[in-house]
Scaffold this active site. Structure first.
Site, short mmCIF file in Angstrom:
data_model
loop_
_atom_site.label_atom_id
_atom_site.label_comp_id
_atom_site.label_asym_id
_atom_site.label_seq_id
_atom_site.Cartn_x
_atom_site.Cartn_y
_atom_site.Cartn_z
N ARG A 102 18.76 6.61 14.37
CA ARG A 102 18.21 6.20 13.07
C ARG A 102 19.11 6.83 12.01
NH1 ARG A 102 12.14 6.17 10.69
NH2 ARG A 102 12.24 4.26 11.90
N HIS A 129 16.24 -3.19 11.27
CA HIS A 129 15.23 -2.43 12.02
C HIS A 129 14.77 -3.29 13.20
CE1 HIS A 129 12.47 0.61 12.95
NE2 HIS A 129 11.61 0.53 11.94
N GLN A 132 11.43 -2.67 15.28
CA GLN A 132 10.19 -3.00 14.57
C GLN A 132 9.89 -4.50 14.67
OE1 GLN A 132 8.02 -0.80 12.70
NE2 GLN A 132 6.76 -2.62 12.96
N ASP A 219 6.73 -4.59 2.87
CA ASP A 219 7.28 -3.27 3.19
C ASP A 219 7.35 -2.48 1.89
OD1 ASP A 219 8.51 -1.15 4.53
OD2 ASP A 219 10.51 -2.04 4.48
N CYS A 259 5.03 -2.53 8.66
CA CYS A 259 5.68 -1.63 9.62
C CYS A 259 5.20 -0.20 9.49
CB CYS A 259 7.20 -1.71 9.45
SG CYS A 259 7.79 -1.15 7.85
N ARG A 287 5.12 -1.00 19.11
CA ARG A 287 6.45 -0.37 19.08
C ARG A 287 6.73 0.26 20.44
NH1 ARG A 287 8.74 1.40 14.35
NH2 ARG A 287 10.49 1.81 15.73
N1 NVA Z 1 12.18 -0.05 4.64
C1 NVA Z 1 11.59 1.17 5.15
C2 NVA Z 1 11.09 0.97 6.55
C3 NVA Z 1 10.43 2.18 7.16
C4 NVA Z 1 10.01 1.98 8.57
C5 NVA Z 1 12.62 2.28 5.09
O1 NVA Z 1 13.78 2.02 5.42
O2 NVA Z 1 12.28 3.39 4.71
N1 CP Z 2 7.82 1.73 11.15
C1 CP Z 2 8.59 2.79 11.45
O1 CP Z 2 9.75 2.68 11.85
O2 CP Z 2 7.93 3.98 11.32
P1 CP Z 2 8.60 5.43 11.33
O3 CP Z 2 9.47 5.53 10.10
O4 CP Z 2 7.43 6.36 11.28
O5 CP Z 2 9.41 5.59 12.58
#
Ligand code: NVA
Ligand code: CP
Length: 301
Positions: A102, A129, A132, A219, A259, A287
């Site tokens: 990540r 992502h 997800q 989101d 998500c 997930r």
């Molecule tokens: N768009 C959000 C998704 C989190 C799972 C982010 O990147 O923070």
């Molecule tokens: N939706 C998602 O990826 O959650 P986290 O940021 O908690 O991993």
């Protein structure tokens, strides 16, 4: 399939294969049927951003598959002190059977895959992502039985979620409508692909996009790494919210997905969130199952 870097890289058949295996693994877990497909394998999980779902679902998923997960915070790795990802990839490939990462730049994930010699899974970048979206598709199929004739509407930021949702839902044959402010549109490459299928529309009017939708998704207005823009974004995204007005123009039985984490009264009202909590938390659970399926596809002998 050698890696999972973006949803765009997968064919419809590969997506359906993953979802079928995810359903099977979910059934096996619920019925206490062991499924040690990754016995003795190791997964390194590099995190340059925070996580609740991704970390815990990958970690427990790997354990349930008989393997061993290693949580690797970038604060503790030499990567956090500037060691190039190309070198990290070549080193970690000699210890591990797979890497989940990540991070911020999509290029970092692509480099990890290019320079390493083990499967790489994208656990979120600023661009995409994919894990997800596999869970989201799994949830839609679970609640609706199939993707046939369904429309998905996404309201909000043209971010990593938007890019991946568009690609994933278009790939499985659904109609997709997106409502984003003009200055916050999804990636041009994704939009171009979606438009070429004739099943995609984009507008800056949420009610227009939501009309007749079977699945409504949003989101956060400010993603991880954009905290400094939060106030500016609150103004830009005013009105880009899943609320009663949006749900009134959607299909009567429309699902809502998020998500998570969710910001109530920003991108979604607390009322709509709670009315659809069953779908949203099944999505979070999925997930685990979807990622286990990805790991088995990529890492099993
Ligand atoms: N768009 C959000 C998704 C989190 C799972 C982010 O990147 O923070
Ligand atoms: N939706 C998602 O990826 O959650 P986290 O940021 O908690 O991993």
């Amino acid at each position: 399939m050698k890696h999972l870097l973006t949803i765009m890289d997968l064919s419809k058949e590969e997506i359906i294969d993953i979802l079928n295996l995810a359903d099977q693994l979910k059934y096996e877990l619920k019925h206490g049927i062991p499924h040690p497909h990754l016995k003795g394998k190791t997964l390194g999980m590099i995190f340059q951003k925070a996580s609740t779902r991704t970390r815990v679902s990958f970690e427990t998923g790997m354990y349930q598959l008989g393997g061993y997960p290693l949580f690797l915070s970038s604060n503790d790795l030499q990567i956090g002190r500037g060691e190039p990802v190309q070198d990290t990839a070549r080193v970690l490939s000699r210890y591990l059977d797979g890497i989940m990462i990540r991070t911020f730049e999509q290029k970092e994930v692509e480099d990890l895959a290019e320079y390493g010699s083990v499967p790489v899974i994208n656990g979120l970048t600023d661009y995409s992502h994919p894990c997800q979206i596999l869970a989201d598709l799994m949830t839609v199929r679970e609640f609706r039985g199939s993707f046939e004739g369904l429309k998905m509407c996404y309201i909000g930021d043209g971010n990593n979620m938007a890019n991946s949702l568009i690609a994933g839902f278009i790939k499985v044959g659904m109609e997709v409508a997106v409502a984003c402010p003009d200055d916050y549109q999804p990636a041009a490459k994704v939009v171009e692909y979606a438009r070429s299928t004739g099943r995609f529309t984009m507008t800056n009017k949420p009610l227009e996009a939501a009309k007749g939708a079977d699945v409504v998704i949003t989101d956060v207005w400010a993603s991880m790494g954009q905290e400094g823009e939060a106030e500016k974004r609150k103004i830009a995204f005013n009105g880009y919210q899943i609320n009663d007005e949006v749900m009134a123009v959607a299909n009567e039985k429309a699902m809502v997905l998020h998500c998570l984490p969710a910001h109530r009264e920003e991108e979604i009202t607390a009322k709509v969130f709670e009315e659809h909590a069953e779908e949203i938390f099944e999505e979070a659970e999925n997930r685990l199952h979807a990622q286990k399926a990805v790991m088995v596809k990529l890492m099993a002998d």
